[in-house]
Design a protein around this motif. Structure first.
Motif, short mmCIF file in Angstrom:
data_model
loop_
_atom_site.label_atom_id
_atom_site.label_comp_id
_atom_site.label_asym_id
_atom_site.label_seq_id
_atom_site.Cartn_x
_atom_site.Cartn_y
_atom_site.Cartn_z
N HIS A 63 19.45 -21.03 -6.99
CA HIS A 63 18.55 -22.17 -7.20
C HIS A 63 18.77 -22.74 -8.60
CE1 HIS A 63 15.01 -24.59 -7.71
NE2 HIS A 63 14.45 -23.75 -8.56
N HIS A 65 17.09 -24.24 -11.28
CA HIS A 65 15.71 -24.36 -11.73
C HIS A 65 15.58 -25.51 -12.74
CE1 HIS A 65 11.80 -22.30 -13.08
NE2 HIS A 65 11.94 -23.36 -13.84
N TRP A 101 18.20 -23.68 -15.90
CA TRP A 101 18.85 -22.40 -15.60
C TRP A 101 19.03 -22.23 -14.10
CZ3 TRP A 101 16.11 -17.33 -14.59
CH2 TRP A 101 14.75 -17.48 -14.34
N HIS A 103 19.21 -19.22 -10.84
CA HIS A 103 18.92 -17.83 -10.46
C HIS A 103 18.76 -17.76 -8.94
CE1 HIS A 103 14.66 -18.68 -9.54
NE2 HIS A 103 14.66 -19.46 -10.61
N HIS A 105 17.12 -17.03 -5.21
CA HIS A 105 15.81 -17.38 -4.65
C HIS A 105 15.75 -16.96 -3.18
CE1 HIS A 105 12.15 -19.80 -4.56
NE2 HIS A 105 12.45 -20.41 -5.69
N HIS A 355 5.32 -23.29 -10.75
CA HIS A 355 6.60 -23.98 -10.86
C HIS A 355 6.75 -24.91 -9.67
CE1 HIS A 355 10.81 -24.89 -11.13
NE2 HIS A 355 11.18 -24.07 -10.17
N HIS A 357 9.59 -27.32 -7.72
CA HIS A 357 11.01 -27.69 -7.61
C HIS A 357 11.17 -29.22 -7.65
CE1 HIS A 357 12.73 -23.78 -5.65
NE2 HIS A 357 11.76 -23.49 -6.50
N HIS A 409 5.54 -22.58 -6.50
CA HIS A 409 5.16 -21.16 -6.47
C HIS A 409 4.84 -20.62 -7.85
CE1 HIS A 409 9.20 -19.93 -7.97
NE2 HIS A 409 9.66 -20.92 -7.24
N HIS A 411 5.85 -18.22 -10.71
CA HIS A 411 7.16 -17.72 -11.13
C HIS A 411 7.10 -16.28 -11.65
CE1 HIS A 411 11.42 -18.20 -12.09
NE2 HIS A 411 11.35 -19.40 -11.55
#
Ligand code: C2O
Ligand code: CU
Length: 427
Positions: A63, A65, A101, A103, A105, A355, A357, A409, A411
């Protein structure tokens, strides 16, 4: 950059080994290596294409971010990559310069994948932006710093067992290194701080309490530098700070006790914890650095007065508005082009954050009061003190797709995995 001008990257998620403690091998995961991943970097306006390979023994995803992009390229739980498989997202960078960044998911497994070491920076530049005197030589006076905490078992393996928030580790690393130091060769150094922890909130500052200039939030530059002694970041948040050094000195970047709000059992939530994170070691002679300009950027207008829709999100235990994440349920449907206010509340007596998206939001107010200057920029993640109302204003510019949802969601990744997440589509 390939022949048609697309900036291409390759990332391979793989197993590896890291010595957080000298002589002790800890099995970890990384992109293209044993831990963390390469820094990706692209310009505003550029087309980006990434080849993501999964060499792990289980599905993962990547993902982006903070990135504004089509939902099908977002890398959330709907874009998992099977073991041995490859995923090729592509999109055009269309947002201001920022420290983003990437990461994993994967559905229900995000905490473990990040904790094992999968994360990296994605820096965006804007060649059109004016020079505002910020250090910009990568790795010299412009340094990304991802801070993470872990616990190790006696045999050196990662301890995955956590409490209400997930794992709060006592082994704190900067870019994967415990007791890290940074040689400084210029008068000023810019640190791009990322809280890459799964649960812990940090309150960064220098050990001698000198002021730094905070110049950016999650989504890019602040309108003006904010002099401060503390920069608090909950999981997923970023901030850029400029530190002024004198020749020959050493100063430690620390995490002081975070201000978590009216939480219960603060000691169990990390409210009392302090850590050394990184030692800045200035050379005997420092090359001159430019002055940071008093005005950094002009934020695009985004006001709650322009919102046509208000939505409420109450976070409690592992539910948002009484519901846990369901991959087959779309919670919110947003009209493309709409400006909306999202009113977010933490109804628990322990930490959450929030958070969203695809967008960078602005904090309209907190319990009706304007946000502090350090929160007055573009944000995609925000800490939620218990029993306060955060009104976030955001605009859903484009990328309509009725079939593929984006996520919102907490984080704190254990919470996310356990269901504190919902889905929205832009139509
Ligand atoms: Cu950084 Cu949905 O995540
Ligand atoms: Cu949470």
């Amino acid at each position: 950059v390939d022949a048609d001008g697309t900036r291409t990257f390759e990332l391979t998620a793989q197993e590896g080994t890291t010595q957080f403690v000298e002589g002790v091998d800890t099995p970890t995961w990384g992109f293209d290596g044993d831990l963390l991943g390469p820094t990706l970097r692209a310009n505003r306006g550029e087309q980006v294409a990434v080849t993501v390979r999964n060499e792990l023994p289980e599905p993962t995803s990547v993902h982006w971010h903070g990135m504004h992009l089509p939902a099908a390229m977002d890398g959330g739980p709907h874009q998992e990559v099977a073991p041995g498989a490859t995923w090729r997202p592509t999109w055009q960078v269309d947002q201001p310069a920022a420290t983003l960044w990437y990461h994993p998911h994967p559905h229900g497994r995000t905490e473990e994948h990040v904790y094992r070491g999968l994360a990296g920076f994605f820096l965006l530049d804007d060649p059109q932006a004016r020079d505002v005197g910020l250090p910009h030589t990568y790795g010299v006076d412009d340094v990304p710093v991802v801070v993470q905490d872990r616990n190790l078992e006696r045999d050196g393996t990662l301890d995955l067992e956590g409490g209400e928030l997930g794992v709060l580790g006592s082994l704190v690393t900067a870019n994967g290194v415990r007791g890290a130091h940074l040689p400084v060769t210029t008068q000023r150094v810019r640190l791009r701080l990322l809280n890459g922890s799964t649960a812990r909130t940090y309150a960064f500052g220098l050990a001698d309490d000198r002021e730094v200039l905070q110049v950016a939030t999650d989504g890019g530059l602040l309108p003006a530098p904010v002099p401060t002694t503390r920069v608090q970041l909950s999981p997923g948040e970023r901030a850029e700070v400029v530190v002024t050094m004198t020749p020959g000195e050493t100063v430690r970047l620390r995490s002081f006790r975070p201000e978590l709000g009216r939480i219960a059992a603060g000691f169990a939530m990390g409210a009392q914890d302090e850590f050394d994170v990184l030692e800045l070691r200035a050379a005997a002679e420092l090359a001159p650095s430019p002055q940071v300009a008093p005005a950094l950027t002009t934020l695009a207008p985004l006001s709650a007065d322009d919102a046509t829709v208000t939505r409420s999100f109450d976070l409690q235990n592992r539910e948002i508005n009484g519901l846990r994440m369901d991959m087959g349920r779309v919670d919110e449907t947003v009209q493309v082009g709409a400006t909306e206010v999202w009113e977010v509340r933490n109804l628990d007596a322990f930490p959450h954050n929030f958070h969203v998206h695809d967008v960078q939001f602005r904090v309209a107010d907190i319990d009706g009061a304007p946000p502090p200057p350090a929160l007055a920029g573009a944000k995609d993640t925000i800490y939620l003190e218990p029993r306060r109302t955060y009104r976030l204003v955001m605009r859903f510019e484009d990328h309509a797709d009725p079939d593929v949802p984006y996520m919102f969601h907490c984080h704190l990744l254990l919470h996310e995995d356990e269901g504190l997440m919902g889905q929205f589509v832009v139509v």
